[in-house]
Design a protein around this motif. Sequence first.
Motif, PDB file in Angstrom:
ATOM      1  N   PHE A 102     -44.506  23.698  12.724  1.00 47.77           N
ATOM      2  CA  PHE A 102     -45.858  23.693  13.278  1.00 47.77           C
ATOM      3  C   PHE A 102     -46.717  24.680  12.487  1.00 47.77           C
ATOM      4  N   ALA A 103     -47.747  24.191  11.835  1.00 49.63           N
ATOM      5  CA  ALA A 103     -48.640  25.050  11.053  1.00 49.63           C
ATOM      6  C   ALA A 103     -49.979  25.197  11.769  1.00 49.63           C
ATOM      7  N   ASN A 104     -50.413  26.434  11.973  1.00 53.89           N
ATOM      8  CA  ASN A 104     -51.696  26.761  12.621  1.00 53.89           C
ATOM      9  C   ASN A 104     -51.744  26.346  14.094  1.00 53.89           C
ATOM     10  N   TYR A 105     -50.601  26.103  14.708  1.00 55.93           N
ATOM     11  CA  TYR A 105     -50.589  25.818  16.135  1.00 55.93           C
ATOM     12  C   TYR A 105     -50.908  27.075  16.954  1.00 55.93           C
ATOM     13  N   GLN A 106     -50.694  28.230  16.353  1.00 53.17           N
ATOM     14  CA  GLN A 106     -50.990  29.486  17.044  1.00 53.17           C
ATOM     15  C   GLN A 106     -52.461  29.882  16.931  1.00 53.17           C
ATOM     16  N   GLN A 107     -53.192  29.227  16.025  1.00 50.93           N
ATOM     17  CA  GLN A 107     -54.585  29.619  15.774  1.00 50.93           C
ATOM     18  C   GLN A 107     -55.488  29.202  16.931  1.00 50.93           C
TER      19      GLN A 107
END
Length: 335
Positions: A102-107
Motif C-alpha cells: 500500500f503506497a500513500n495509504y497513510q497520507q
Amino acid sequence: MVIDKYKRPRAITLEKQVIVLPPLSRVNMQQLILPVLLASCWTTCAGAGDWCYQSQFSCDHHCNAPDNWDHAHTDCGGRNQSPINIVTRKTLRDERLTPFQFANYQQAFRGTIKNNGHSVQVGVPILSTISGGSLSTSYKAVQFHLHWGNNGGPGSEHTIDGEQYPMELHIVHMKHHYTDLTTALSDPQGVAVLGFFYEKSNSANRKYEPIIKALQSIKAANGNTSLQSISLAQLIPPEQNLTNYYRYKGSLTTPGCTEAVVWTLFENPIPLSMEQLRAFSELKFQDGKRMVGTFRPVQPLNGRQVFRSGGAVIMASSALLLAAMAAALGLSQSN
C-alpha cells in the motif's frame, strides 16, 4: 363487408384440419383482456425508470429493481457478475496471493463526501496505490463507497458461507496508467476493488468519526460536504492484518455491471458501533425514502473459481510450530 367478430364462428387450421370453435362472447373477451391489461400495468410498473435497489421499489416509484437491471443494462445479465457468496470450503489456495503493498495509504487528505442517491461516495484526490497480491500492475485509488442494510441489519453485498455482514466498504482502483474510470472499464482487468466487511462493536470506532459526522450534512440526495482530514489507512484494518483475503473475477455491483473488476475481499472485519451503523440509514434516496438495503443480491458463480491467500494456513502452521516448540522446551526443562 363488416364481420361481427363476436357472432361469427372462428376457425383454426391445424395440420390441414379445420376445428370450428364456438362464438366468443363479450364476457369471454373481457375475461381474456383483463389479465392482459393487468400484466401490462405490472410490466410498466416494474420496468420503467432508472435502476434502484429492492428497498426502493414500489408502484409509486417506477424503477428497475435488481432483477430487472439487465432490461436497461445488458451487462447486468452477464455470466461474471458481482457480488457472490463465497463458499470457503470450495476456495482454492493460491500461493501467488501474497500481501499487498500500500503506497500513500497513510497520507491524509481532505475530500468531498457525497450522497449520490444510491450510496455515500468519497473521491480520493491523492495518489494512493496498491500492488502485489498477484495484481498484474499497480492500481491507483479513485474513490470509495459503502453498502449497508437497515439500522445495522444485514447489508453487505458479498457473503461468506451465506453470512451477510452489516455493511461493506469498496475502495475502487484503476490501473495506474489510465486517466479515467470509463477507459479503465474497457480493460477486462482495468479495475481492482478492495472489499472490507464491518461487524458490530460495543464501542464506537473513533477513526470513523469524520465520516459519521459528515453524514448529518448530506442526508438529502445529491448533498455533499467537505470531509475532515482522513486517510485510507485509518478506514481499514492494520496492514499486518490484511494477509487473509479472497480473489475472484467479477463486475461492478451497480449498473452498468461492467465485467472488468479484479475483486479482493478481506477476512478481517472493521468494527463499528450500532449507533455508527445506524447513522447510514438516516440518509435519503432520490425519492426521499430512507436509504436502506443498498446492496445487490448475490449472483451465480457460473463456474468461476474463487481463490484464497495462504495467510490463514500459514498462521495456523505458525501457531502449531510455536505450540510444538513450547512443548519441547517444557519437556527439556523437566528433564
